[in-house]
Design a protein around this motif. Structure first.
Motif, PDB file in Angstrom:
ATOM      1  N   ASP A  75       0.837   4.622  -2.479  1.00  0.00           N
ATOM      2  CA  ASP A  75       0.838   6.015  -2.019  1.00  0.00           C
ATOM      3  C   ASP A  75       2.041   6.767  -2.579  1.00  0.00           C
ATOM      4  O   ASP A  75       1.942   7.938  -2.965  1.00  0.00           O
ATOM      5  CB  ASP A  75       0.862   6.070  -0.485  1.00  0.00           C
ATOM      6  CG  ASP A  75      -0.415   5.512   0.135  1.00  0.00           C
ATOM      7  OD1 ASP A  75      -1.452   5.478  -0.568  1.00  0.00           O
ATOM      8  OD2 ASP A  75      -0.381   5.105   1.305  1.00  0.00           O
ATOM      9  N   ARG A 102       0.841  -1.201   0.000  1.00  0.00           N
ATOM     10  CA  ARG A 102       0.000   0.000   0.000  1.00  0.00           C
ATOM     11  C   ARG A 102       0.874   1.249   0.000  1.00  0.00           C
ATOM     12  O   ARG A 102       0.562   2.245  -0.656  1.00  0.00           O
ATOM     13  CB  ARG A 102      -0.908  -0.011   1.233  1.00  0.00           C
ATOM     14  CG  ARG A 102      -1.788   1.226   1.376  1.00  0.00           C
ATOM     15  CD  ARG A 102      -2.612   1.166   2.646  1.00  0.00           C
ATOM     16  NE  ARG A 102      -1.777   1.144   3.836  1.00  0.00           N
ATOM     17  CZ  ARG A 102      -1.189   2.218   4.382  1.00  0.00           C
ATOM     18  NH1 ARG A 102      -1.320   3.399   3.804  1.00  0.00           N
ATOM     19  NH2 ARG A 102      -0.469   2.115   5.482  1.00  0.00           N
ATOM     20  N   GLN A 103       2.003   1.178   0.706  1.00  0.00           N
ATOM     21  CA  GLN A 103       2.904   2.320   0.761  1.00  0.00           C
ATOM     22  C   GLN A 103       3.465   2.652  -0.619  1.00  0.00           C
ATOM     23  O   GLN A 103       3.681   3.825  -0.948  1.00  0.00           O
ATOM     24  CB  GLN A 103       4.055   2.036   1.740  1.00  0.00           C
ATOM     25  CG  GLN A 103       3.643   2.063   3.219  1.00  0.00           C
ATOM     26  CD  GLN A 103       2.983   0.770   3.681  1.00  0.00           C
ATOM     27  OE1 GLN A 103       2.882  -0.184   2.930  1.00  0.00           O
ATOM     28  NE2 GLN A 103       2.526   0.761   4.923  1.00  0.00           N
TER      29      GLN A 103
END
Length: 464
Positions: free
Chosen positions: A451, A447-448
């Motif tokens: 982002d 997920r990072q």
């Protein structure tokens, strides 16, 4: 000695090469595996062609170089190559580091097999058979079928066109195009360009490839397909094939295979499904509905080197036919390879099904990986990749400042390449402006990273 050339004993000392191989493998592990997959490292160290020619010293000379110089050569090759296994490489329909498949590739290169007869590739012949059998089960061909692995999805699509034409006009094999009427085929406007290449290569002609309109999501419109079939017939042409796509290259759309199959049955047309990208959804109970009706296809192309992450290249072409159509279409009966009086079952000599002679055992790359991970882990990988894509889509909706401008995407792409921070492809679509085409495959992606992609695009383009 003949012609001043000594013939006693070998001229290559394999044991002396062992140290070089060990050193090479250490460099590969450190630079092409560890560093290449480290999110803190660059995706690429961009250099212009002129700069790279200077750095690499590409000239081939009469004399060989020292071992230390050669080791430096491939250090440089690794350093200046794009790290497609990097967690932030989203540029193509393949990505990520798959250790089991990579080791399978090493084994293949060490053994140097060629997959045309059982006698020279017994293990890999049986491996290919086993993998094709499993893939056909996932497609839904309960009675099996036939197939081969070959040099890429484009080749699989070319095989499909050639096979469909052979079924329609078998005399073409011996008599050439003079034995055929004007043949036409149908595919969506979103299809892979290899379909028109196949038409050009096989003498069908690109003007005889009818592009069917797609809806706003990129799916072929079945009613438009039937209209064009009827129109072609009214022109005196002979329709012989429809190509449906399961996972288009740009929008990732899945054509409505079941409805298209109805039309193909009605008009007695060969149905090929290009599932090179989207075929991986078949391993997922949650997403296999995207390919509903694929069991009705006459042939299927599926690339495990895409979403399933097998090492390049790993491409399967499968047909539902069990009457040796694939072999009859391509067979040349080379007497020095395919003798019929061998001491074993010659049905295992698969080479006459292929337009190639030498053929790598690419199925081993997916077989070893599948054995190591199991179907459940492959399913989880596919599900996670699609969940990650949904997460990114939702995050984009929340972010201000993300809108499409024709001149922005190329500039941002240039900046990200020169910085080496990540790699994302872009392109226009129809009348739409350039957009970034995000491809999410690797389980290394978090997920990072999603982002980071949005933050980085914003940072690279905030002055535009």
């Amino acid at each position: 000695i003949i012609d001043n050339i000594p013939l006693n004993g070998p001229t290559v000392n394999v044991l002396a090469s062992e140290n070089f191989i060990h050193q090479s493998m250490s460099i590969i592990v450190e630079n092409a595996i560890k560093k290449a997959t480290d999110v803190r490292e660059k995706v690429c160290e961009w250099r212009s062609p002129e700069q790279l020619k200077e750095l690499l010293d590409l000239e081939l000379r009469d004399g060989g170089e020292s071992e230390s110089e050669i080791l430096q050569r491939f250090k440089d090759a690794i350093r200046y190559s794009v790290k497609t296994t990097h967690p932030r490489f989203f540029n193509q329909l393949y990505a990520g580091m798959e250790p089991y498949s990579m080791v399978a590739s090493f084994i293949i290169e060490a053994l140097k097999p060629s997959l045309y007869t059982y006698e020279v590739a017994p293990v890999f012949t049986l491996v290919e058979e086993a993998v094709l059998k499993k893939m056909m089960e996932l497609i839904g061909w309960k009675d099996g079928g036939d197939g081969i692995f070959n040099a890429g999805g484009s080749m699989s699509n070319i095989y499909a066109v050639n096979l469909a034409r052979y079924r329609c006009c078998p005399d073409i094999k011996e008599n050439g195009l003079s034995a055929a009427p004007r043949l036409v085929m149908f595919t969506s406007q979103e299809c892979h360009y290899s379909i028109s290449k196949a038409a050009a290569l096989l003498g069908i002609g690109t003007k005889n490839v009818y592009a069917i309109p797609s809806d706003e999501r990129g799916k072929m419109i079945p009613s438009a397909l039937e209209e064009q079939i009827l129109s072609a017939k009214s022109e005196g042409a002979v329709p012989f094939m429809v190509n449906a796509t399961a996972g288009t290259t740009v929008l990732g759309a899945f054509d409505p295979i079941d409805v298209i199959a109805d039309i193909c049955e009605k008009h007695n047309l060969w149905l090929h499904v290009d599932a090179c990208w989207g075929g991986a959804a078949l391993v997922s109970s949650k997403h296999k509905h995207l390919l509903k009706g694929i069991h009705r296809a006459d042939s299927v192309a599926w690339n495990p080197h895409k979403m399933l992450m097998a090492c390049l290249q790993c491409s399967a072409f499968m047909v539902r036919d069990k009457t040796s159509l694939l072999q009859r279409c391509h067979s040349a009966r080379a007497s020095y390879l395919f003798q019929q009086d061998k001491f074993y079952d010659v049905s295992y000599d698969t080479g006459d099904k292929s337009v190639q002679c030498s053929r790598k055992p690419d199925a081993f790359k997916i077989w070893l990986m599948w054995k190591a991970l199991g179907s459940k882990e492959l399913e989880q990988r596919v599900d996670r990749a699609l969940a990650m894509a949904r997460y990114l889509a939702e995050e984009i909706k929340k972010r201000e400042g993300f809108r499409l401008l024709m001149e922005v995407a190329p500039v941002i792409k240039e900046r990200m390449m020169k910085k080496g921070s990540m790699m994302v492809g872009y392109q226009p679509h129809g009348e739409k402006a350039n957009f970034f085409r995000m491809i999410i495959i690797s389980p290394q992606v978090s997920r990072q990273d999603m982002d980071f992609v949005l933050d980085e695009i914003n940072n690279l383009g905030k002055d535009l």
